[in-house]
Design a protein around this motif. Structure first.
Motif, PDB file in Angstrom:
ATOM      1  N   VAL A   1       0.838  -1.206   0.000  1.00  0.00           N
ATOM      2  CA  VAL A   1       0.000   0.000   0.000  1.00  0.00           C
ATOM      3  C   VAL A   1       0.870   1.251   0.000  1.00  0.00           C
ATOM      4  N   GLY A   2       1.896   1.276   0.843  1.00  0.00           N
ATOM      5  CA  GLY A   2       2.784   2.434   0.904  1.00  0.00           C
ATOM      6  C   GLY A   2       3.510   2.683  -0.403  1.00  0.00           C
ATOM      7  N   MET A   3       3.968   1.605  -1.054  1.00  0.00           N
ATOM      8  CA  MET A   3       4.676   1.755  -2.321  1.00  0.00           C
ATOM      9  C   MET A   3       3.756   2.210  -3.449  1.00  0.00           C
ATOM     10  N   LEU A   4       2.488   1.834  -3.387  1.00  0.00           N
ATOM     11  CA  LEU A   4       1.550   2.176  -4.454  1.00  0.00           C
ATOM     12  C   LEU A   4       0.888   3.541  -4.271  1.00  0.00           C
ATOM     13  N   MET A   5       1.088   4.175  -3.121  1.00  0.00           N
ATOM     14  CA  MET A   5       0.442   5.472  -2.876  1.00  0.00           C
ATOM     15  C   MET A   5       0.735   6.518  -3.943  1.00  0.00           C
ATOM     16  N   PRO A   6       1.980   6.680  -4.407  1.00  0.00           N
ATOM     17  CA  PRO A   6       2.222   7.705  -5.432  1.00  0.00           C
ATOM     18  C   PRO A   6       1.489   7.424  -6.747  1.00  0.00           C
ATOM     19  N   PHE A   7       1.144   6.174  -6.996  1.00  0.00           N
ATOM     20  CA  PHE A   7       0.516   5.805  -8.262  1.00  0.00           C
ATOM     21  C   PHE A   7      -1.010   5.787  -8.145  1.00  0.00           C
ATOM     22  N   LEU A   8      -1.519   4.983  -7.220  1.00  0.00           N
ATOM     23  CA  LEU A   8      -2.968   4.920  -7.030  1.00  0.00           C
ATOM     24  C   LEU A   8      -3.511   6.166  -6.351  1.00  0.00           C
ATOM     25  N   GLY A   9      -2.660   6.891  -5.630  1.00  0.00           N
ATOM     26  CA  GLY A   9      -3.120   8.079  -4.916  1.00  0.00           C
ATOM     27  C   GLY A   9      -3.075   9.350  -5.724  1.00  0.00           C
ATOM     28  N   SER A  10      -2.585   9.294  -6.946  1.00  0.00           N
ATOM     29  CA  SER A  10      -2.447  10.527  -7.724  1.00  0.00           C
ATOM     30  C   SER A  10      -3.719  10.858  -8.488  1.00  0.00           C
ATOM     31  N   SER A  11      -4.219   9.912  -9.251  1.00  0.00           N
ATOM     32  CA  SER A  11      -5.407  10.176 -10.056  1.00  0.00           C
ATOM     33  C   SER A  11      -5.931   8.858 -10.589  1.00  0.00           C
ATOM     34  N   HIS A  12      -7.034   8.930 -11.329  1.00  0.00           N
ATOM     35  CA  HIS A  12      -7.596   7.746 -11.971  1.00  0.00           C
ATOM     36  C   HIS A  12      -6.599   7.221 -12.995  1.00  0.00           C
ATOM     37  N   THR A  13      -6.325   5.913 -12.956  1.00  0.00           N
ATOM     38  CA  THR A  13      -5.248   5.363 -13.781  1.00  0.00           C
ATOM     39  C   THR A  13      -5.688   4.885 -15.150  1.00  0.00           C
ATOM     40  N   GLY A  14      -6.944   5.023 -15.475  1.00  0.00           N
ATOM     41  CA  GLY A  14      -7.349   4.604 -16.815  1.00  0.00           C
ATOM     42  C   GLY A  14      -8.650   3.852 -16.798  1.00  0.00           C
ATOM     43  N   GLY A  15      -8.921   3.138 -17.864  1.00  0.00           N
ATOM     44  CA  GLY A  15     -10.178   2.422 -17.973  1.00  0.00           C
ATOM     45  C   GLY A  15     -11.124   3.155 -18.894  1.00  0.00           C
ATOM     46  N   ASP A  16     -12.287   2.568 -19.071  1.00  0.00           N
ATOM     47  CA  ASP A  16     -13.258   3.141 -19.998  1.00  0.00           C
ATOM     48  C   ASP A  16     -14.001   4.328 -19.421  1.00  0.00           C
ATOM     49  N   ASP A  17     -14.217   4.340 -18.098  1.00  0.00           N
ATOM     50  CA  ASP A  17     -15.009   5.401 -17.483  1.00  0.00           C
ATOM     51  C   ASP A  17     -14.156   6.630 -17.243  1.00  0.00           C
ATOM     52  N   LYS A  18     -14.702   7.762 -17.561  1.00  0.00           N
ATOM     53  CA  LYS A  18     -14.036   9.028 -17.316  1.00  0.00           C
ATOM     54  C   LYS A  18     -14.486   9.573 -15.968  1.00  0.00           C
ATOM     55  N   VAL A  19     -13.557  10.134 -15.225  1.00  0.00           N
ATOM     56  CA  VAL A  19     -13.864  10.691 -13.918  1.00  0.00           C
ATOM     57  C   VAL A  19     -13.760  12.205 -14.003  1.00  0.00           C
ATOM     58  N   SER A  20     -14.819  12.880 -13.620  1.00  0.00           N
ATOM     59  CA  SER A  20     -14.820  14.338 -13.648  1.00  0.00           C
ATOM     60  C   SER A  20     -13.832  14.877 -12.623  1.00  0.00           C
ATOM     61  N   PRO A  21     -13.146  15.989 -12.953  1.00  0.00           N
ATOM     62  CA  PRO A  21     -12.228  16.590 -11.971  1.00  0.00           C
ATOM     63  C   PRO A  21     -12.922  16.994 -10.683  1.00  0.00           C
ATOM     64  N   ASP A  22     -14.252  17.245 -10.754  1.00  0.00           N
ATOM     65  CA  ASP A  22     -14.991  17.645  -9.556  1.00  0.00           C
ATOM     66  C   ASP A  22     -15.458  16.455  -8.729  1.00  0.00           C
ATOM     67  N   ASP A  23     -15.317  15.279  -9.271  1.00  0.00           N
ATOM     68  CA  ASP A  23     -15.736  14.072  -8.554  1.00  0.00           C
ATOM     69  C   ASP A  23     -14.748  13.792  -7.417  1.00  0.00           C
ATOM     70  N   PRO A  24     -15.231  13.441  -6.207  1.00  0.00           N
ATOM     71  CA  PRO A  24     -14.324  13.102  -5.104  1.00  0.00           C
ATOM     72  C   PRO A  24     -13.342  11.981  -5.452  1.00  0.00           C
ATOM     73  N   GLU A  25     -13.749  11.103  -6.401  1.00  0.00           N
ATOM     74  CA  GLU A  25     -12.868  10.006  -6.797  1.00  0.00           C
ATOM     75  C   GLU A  25     -11.580  10.512  -7.446  1.00  0.00           C
ATOM     76  N   ALA A  26     -11.591  11.787  -7.920  1.00  0.00           N
ATOM     77  CA  ALA A  26     -10.416  12.337  -8.579  1.00  0.00           C
ATOM     78  C   ALA A  26      -9.541  13.150  -7.629  1.00  0.00           C
TER      79      ALA A  26
END
Length: 360
Positions: free
Chosen positions: A28-53
């Motif tokens: 978890v600690g090693m992945l924080m810079p990657f998973l904690g930065s932004s949405h990493t891809g996929g078909d669904d787009k995440v709005s910048p205003d969405d808490p998920e972003a």
């Protein structure tokens, strides 16, 4: 089975528990810079205003997945170190002398990680949180690599003389086999952590973690297989194929389940893969505890490094009464905090304002 053999087995079990439980903490600690930065891809787009972003809330979710349990997981290391010191004083003394610098770096990493996790939310300042994230990352990457390097060197053997003194230097530890061991623990913990995040979160973050787990599973399988086969052919015997095959089958199951998003089964398989790998190292080591590359007669063994029978008897009775309580408490903690977390559950930061005091 005598008491020295029993305590060798206990120490092996304690290190298995530590690597399985602390392994996903490191991941978890090693992945924080990657998973904690932004949405990493996929078909669904995440709005910048969405808490998920929101990067900060994503990182807080990641920390909250391990928040109730990470310090309890470290108890396994403290117990293993204490048992090693009390049951096999000669092993402890020589090993800590040989691995002084690597273990010092691991200790600094663990201390830095503890402080960063505990202090990250104390001050509501992006720069403060950024440096805490750096501390969490370093405190996860450094031990994840060096633990593999250290244990691989224990199996390979060290230049130990007749007085049980280590005669090599730091660069003796950076041999190809040990570096492969470090790569194995690093990748195993990364995959273990990604699977744990996918198991403990929901929403976009869960999808991103599952994607990372599926990508990490294949290189983990390849590197772990190479390390296990090298270990078996160079240092193993007939019966040590058992933990090797268990780890290998579990690694295949890890790959299969991460590809289809079955994070519960994937977590079980990554746990068995790590446990089987650590069990293999202790199995091929027995009855030695630290072989000498200078002369086999100078090997440190269970018999010539163990404490007295009285000491081991007292330790055994203490373990009989205390161990079930500790395991029950930790199991209860995992059960209480078993629910998934999402970014939308994370409130705004309520840390103290960072004030700079200036003299007039």
């Amino acid at each position: 089975m005598g008491l020295p053999e029993f305590w060798f087995l206990v120490i092996a079990v304690l290190f298995v528990g530590y690597f399985v439980l602390e392994g996903f903490d490191f991941g978890v600690g090693m992945l924080m810079p990657f998973l904690g930065s932004s949405h990493t891809g996929g078909d669904d787009k995440v709005s910048p205003d969405d808490p998920e972003a929101d990067p900060d809330k994503r990182r807080r979710v990641l920390l909250n997945t391990i928040g109730p349990v990470w310090d309890g997981n470290e108890v396994w290391l403290l117990t293993a170190g204490g048992a090693l010191f009390a049951a096999f004083g000669g092993w402890y003394a020589t090993m800590f002398t040989a691995f002084y610098l690597p273990l010092f770096l691991i200790l600094i990493g663990l201390i830095t990680r503890v402080c960063a996790i505990e202090w990250r939310g104390k001050i509501d300042n992006p720069r403060w949180r950024m440096w805490c994230d750096v501390g969490i990352g370093l405190g996860s990457w450094i031990p994840a690599i060096l633990w593999g390097v250290a244990f691989a060197n224990v199996v390979r053997g060290l230049p130990i003389d007749a007085d049980a003194q280590y005669t090599g230097g730091f660069f003796n530890l950076l041999n190809p086999y040990a570096l492969l061991g470090g790569a194995t623990t690093l990748l195993a913990f990364l995959t273990h952590g990604a699977v744990f995040i996918a198991l403990k979160t929901s929403g976009v973050l869960q999808e991103d973690a599952a994607r990372y787990a599926s990508r990490l599973a294949w290189p983990t399988l390849v590197v772990a297989a190479a390390f296990l086969l090298w270990t078996q052919f160079a240092y193993g015997n007939g019966w040590t194929w058992i933990p090797v095959l268990i780890a290998a089958v579990a690694a295949l199951g890890m790959v299969a389940t991460t590809q289809v998003g079955r994070e519960g089964w994937a977590f079980l398989f990554t746990s068995i893969t790590i446990a089987g790998t650590v069990a293999t190292l202790f199995a091929v080591l027995y009855p030695n505890v630290l072989p000498s590359t200078l002369n086999e007669a100078w090997n440190l063994t269970i018999d010539n490094t163990s404490s007295s029978s009285y000491t081991l008897t007292v330790m055994t009775w203490a373990a009989v009464f205390i161990t079930p309580v500790v395991i029950a408490y930790q199991a209860w903690s995992y059960w209480v905090f078993r629910k998934r977390l999402s970014v939308k559950q994370i409130p705004d930061s309520h840390g103290l304002s960072s004030l700079r005091v200036t003299s007039k």
